[in-house]
Design an enzyme around this catalytic site. Structure first.
Site, PDB file in Angstrom:
ATOM      1  CD  GLU A 161      -3.232   0.478   2.122  1.00 54.17           C
ATOM      2  OE1 GLU A 161      -4.051  -0.440   1.978  1.00 54.17           O
ATOM      3  OE2 GLU A 161      -3.200   1.184   3.127  1.00 54.17           O
ATOM      4  CG  HIS A 190       5.736 -29.710   3.721  1.00 58.38           C
ATOM      5  ND1 HIS A 190       6.149 -31.018   3.575  1.00 58.38           N
ATOM      6  CD2 HIS A 190       6.527 -29.172   4.690  1.00 58.38           C
ATOM      7  CE1 HIS A 190       7.121 -31.267   4.438  1.00 58.38           C
ATOM      8  NE2 HIS A 190       7.371 -30.167   5.119  1.00 58.38           N
ATOM      9  CE  LYS A 240     -11.439   2.902   2.344  1.00 63.37           C
ATOM     10  NZ  LYS A 240     -10.958   3.774   3.416  1.00 63.37           N
TER      11      LYS A 240
HETATM   12  O1  PA5 Z   1      -3.507   2.024   5.627  1.00 68.31           O
HETATM   13  C1  PA5 Z   1      -4.553   2.579   5.296  1.00 68.31           C
HETATM   14  O2  PA5 Z   1      -4.647   3.802   5.227  1.00 68.31           O
HETATM   15  C2  PA5 Z   1      -5.790   1.772   4.987  1.00 68.31           C
HETATM   16  O3  PA5 Z   1      -5.513   0.427   4.837  1.00 68.31           O
HETATM   17  C3  PA5 Z   1      -6.807   1.955   6.108  1.00 68.31           C
HETATM   18  O4  PA5 Z   1      -6.223   1.545   7.318  1.00 68.31           O
HETATM   19  C4  PA5 Z   1      -8.096   1.172   5.859  1.00 68.31           C
HETATM   20  O5  PA5 Z   1      -8.664   1.556   4.636  1.00 68.31           O
HETATM   21  C5  PA5 Z   1      -9.100   1.400   6.988  1.00 68.31           C
HETATM   22  O6  PA5 Z   1      -9.377   2.757   7.118  1.00 68.31           O
HETATM   23  P1  PA5 Z   1     -10.022   3.342   8.420  1.00 68.31           P
HETATM   24  O7  PA5 Z   1      -9.101   3.141   9.560  1.00 68.31           O
HETATM   25  O8  PA5 Z   1     -10.232   4.798   8.107  1.00 68.31           O
HETATM   26  O9  PA5 Z   1     -11.326   2.627   8.644  1.00 68.31           O
END
Ligand code: PA5
Length: 523
Positions: A320, A349, A453
């Site tokens: 990410e 395995h 999203k």
């Molecule tokens: O690392 C990130 O920014 C994302 O993976 C968020 O953690 C994830 O989308 C969840 O978002 P939120 O904490 O606003 O619910």
């Protein structure tokens, strides 16, 4: 591979108790010197970031996860005070829960349901799995997770909790406070509490940004407590904020040691000297192994069951952060490093066959843990324990891969303790930051996640239109294509939505040939 190369490129860090062995990455002798000037720039970028520069330009945000374990380094006294106060509040809340001063209708809380996703779940899951139940029965609360909007997945967890719902504390964790999966999990959990005759506000706690939808709800319903999440902490680097510390403290994990491990690693990896800095050396290895453009995947293989979720945690942290279409100058670069792995020797395995003999599109990160277990070990063969075999499989697999010119690094740690986990988290946060500077990308935003999203939102909107159109024409049958045309939607999406509705009894399907001429009507 030679003993002399091992002696040159194996780096023990006695103050940390961690060793980094780079000898099995085949970089030439002049590589580290050649990358040194760029690394010096990366050190300068990181120093500016730690001082509070806007290191996430797209979102105009500071990037401050390093201050969480060294509040004195935060750029303003107000921020430092907030970090310190939040940590104190986390500890005080957990202590009150453990003592039963904060309790449910059936007395002490014994179960903990954590609802969150992505950065608001992966760190808590990693810590819970790695550090929980280290001595029989030691967990103060038994931890469960909702980390998806899968109805059956949630039913499974609720069944696990069963009649103990009365003794269950719920943490709803969302930085934005508006993530659909987490909102749905919260609503499903709340419905289960209500169905059991329990009052949601007496069980629920929020960890979220001030003023978010979730925060407003927690205030309006007078939930048990609220803890802050700040815009200068990214989701995937939030394990050492209230996001990770609160569930860990409630479970009974020593969060001071987690923080101390991270702080010790930060100190070691803040040094602006490539040779002395394990994060910089690892970033340099990533650069060499992947040609600085993700040409090879990173397979993460911890030889320890407790670190099973580490590869999953790193998958998010690395992919990410680094998986970006454009660099900081706006050029299209399609950067990233793919990360996968589970644990050794189990994976031997499964896919290690391909690693050794198949497509050579990866490098491996082995994580070796020296301590086998608490207490004595059985001899499974004369003179040998299960732990001896685990090490044997690790060294054997590594040698077998080297023999076929498959590159690897090895990180050796003494144990899986809160301090070690804190160190590993901080190490990789810093590697990602330095590597991002080397390749010139913003590691701290996630436009791809936001795009997903939005796309899900338009599917839900189309689903509502299709359902409304069917409802408005009771008894009338439509093919997916015809109904899509009626509401102005995409026929493939309409087909997928109608199939899902039919499988769940919300519409009636009449199968026809060919399959796409099947019809749907209001149930
Ligand atoms: O690392 C990130 O920014 C994302 O993976 C968020 O953690 C994830 O989308 C969840 O978002 P939120 O904490 O606003 O619910």
């Amino acid at each position: 591979m030679t003993w002399s190369r091992f002696k040159t490129h194996c780096h023990p860090y006695p103050a940390l108790g961690l060793t980094l062995d780079l000898s099995r990455i085949p970089f030439p002798d002049d590589f580290l010197a050649s990358i040194e000037p760029r690394m010096q720039q990366a050190f300068a970028d990181m120093a500016a970031l730690e001082k509070g520069a806007i290191a996430n330009p797209d979102e105009q945000r500071m990037v401050g996860h390093y201050w969480l374990r060294a509040p004195q380094l935060a750029p303003t006294p107000e921020l430092a005070a907030e970090i310190t106060a939040t940590l104190a509040a986390v500890k005080a809340f957990a202590a009150k829960v453990h003592r039963g001063e904060i309790h449910g209708p059936a007395g002490k809380f014994r179960e903990l349901l954590v609802i969150g996703i992505g950065g608001s779940a992966l760190g808590p899951q990693l810590a819970s799995h790695a550090l929980g139940g280290q001595k029989a029965g030691r967990d103060k609360l038994r931890v469960h997770f909702f980390d998806n909007t899968d109805p059956d997945g949630m039913d499974y967890v609720l069944k696990e909790i069963g009649r103990k719902l009365r003794q269950t504390l719920v943490l709803v964790i969302s930085k934005s406070g508006s993530t659909a999966e987490t909102r749905n999990g919260m609503l499903e959990a709340a419905a289960a509490f209500k169905a059991a005759g329990l009052e949601v506000p007496r069980h629920f706690v929020a960890v979220t940004g001030a003023g978010s939808k979730l925060d407003q709800l927690a205030i309006a319903e007078n939930w048990l407590a609220r803890f802050p999440m700040w815009d200068w902490v990214g989701g995937r680097t939030s394990e050492l904020s209230a996001v990770g510390l609160l569930p860990a403290a409630l479970q009974g994990i020593k969060i001071d040691q987690l923080l101390a491990g991270a702080a010790a690693m930060d100190k070691a990896t803040r040094q602006a000297s490539l040779g002395a800095n394990p994060a910089a050396l690892l970033a340099a290895m990533w650069y060499f192994a992947t040609d600085g453009c993700g040409a090879k995947d990173m397979v993460v293989l911890p030889y320890k069951d407790r670190l099973l979720l580490f590869s999953r945690y790193l998958q998010q942290l690395v992919m990410e952060s680094l998986g970006k279409e454009r660099d900081l100058k706006g050029n299209i670069v399609n950067q990233g490093i793919a990360v996968y792995g589970n644990k050794g020797s189990t994976d031997q395995h499964a896919y290690v066959q391909q690693l050794r003999e198949g497509v050579p599109n990866f490098f491996v990160t082995f994580i070796e843990v020296l301590k086998d277990r608490e207490g004595d070990s059985l001899e499974v063969e004369p003179g040998s324990t299960s732990g001896d075999f685990l090490q044997g499989f690790f060294l054997g697999t590594r040698a077998a891969l080297t023999e076929k010119n498959r590159a690897s690094v090895t990180i050796t740690v003494p144990d899986v303790s809160p301090r070690t986990l804190g160190m590993l988290i901080a190490l990789y946060e810093r590697v990602v930051g330095l590597y991002a500077s080397l390749i010139g990308i913003n590691a701290y935003h996630q436009p791809g996640v936001e795009a997903g999203k939005k796309a899900a939102g338009s599917v839900i909107a189309l689903k509502l239109q299709l359902a409304a159109a069917l409802k408005a024409a009771p008894g009338q049958t439509f093919t997916a294509e015809a109904l899509a045309a009626q509401v102005g939607g995409d026929p493939e999406l309409a087909f997928k939505i109608l199939e899902h509705l039919a499988a769940n009894g919300a519409v009636r399907k009449t199968p026809r040939q060919p399959w796409f001429e099947s019809t749907y009507t209001q149930a």
